[in-house]
Design a protein around this motif. Structure first.
Motif: not given
Length: 174
Positions: A49-57, A72-83
């Motif tokens: 569901f993550l979109r660019e500009g989102d923040t996972v808290v 590290v894998r999760i952080m990479k996925l979050i970063d790839q989404r621009g979040a």
């Protein structure tokens, strides 16, 4: 968006939810699953569901993962989404290179803690076994009954299926 996780059904996400809501998180994904497992449906639903500009808290980084490789894998996925990723209890986030490195250091600590817990658990189980503690469900058959079944199946007097049906009908050995 937020993510809250506990490992067992006897735990509750209430304190995590309270902290996430107080931080202004609008959408919270929560589940009961080990942080060392990758197959967590709510985590994947959130990542999808993550979109660019989102923040996972997260309340604490170990709620996201107890495995450095998965973190590290999760952080990479979050970063790839621009979040971005933010922890409420560890004052670090992934918006800077130093923040990313610090998140990984916290992940190392979480993984070490998990490994130590696993080692202590195995040592405790081994010590209990050495003292004669038996784990698992009690056997339906006592030793003499087990030997009788093995002898009868081996001699061809009873098929394995017949033995299984016979055992299923028996009451637990006393």
């Amino acid at each position: 968006m937020g993510y809250a996780r506990v490992s067992t059904d006897d735990q509750t996400t209430a304190s995590q939810l309270g902290a996430l809501k107080q931080a202004g998180v609008l959408k919270i994904y929560q589940e009961t699953a080990s942080g060392g497992r990758w197959d967590r449906p709510e985590l994947h639903r959130m990542l999808d569901f993550l979109r660019e500009g989102d923040t996972v808290v997260v309340w604490k980084i170990d709620r996201l993962s107890r495995s450095l490789a998965d973190l590290v894998r999760i952080m990479k996925l979050i970063d790839q989404r621009g979040a971005a990723l933010k922890s409420l209890t560890e004052p670090i986030g992934t918006t800077t290179a130093v923040g990313k490195a610090m998140m990984q250091m916290v992940g190392v600590s979480a993984e070490l803690e998990r490994s130590n817990l696993r080692e202590r658990t195995h040592a405790g189980l081994k010590a209990a076994r050495e003292k004669g503690v038996r784990f698992g469900r009690p056997s339906k058959l006592n030793a003499a009954q087990q030997q009788d079944i093995v002898r009868r199946v081996g001699a061809g007097d009873l098929t394995a299926a017949d033995a299984a049906r016979l055992i299923r009908r028996r009451r637990p050995a006393s």
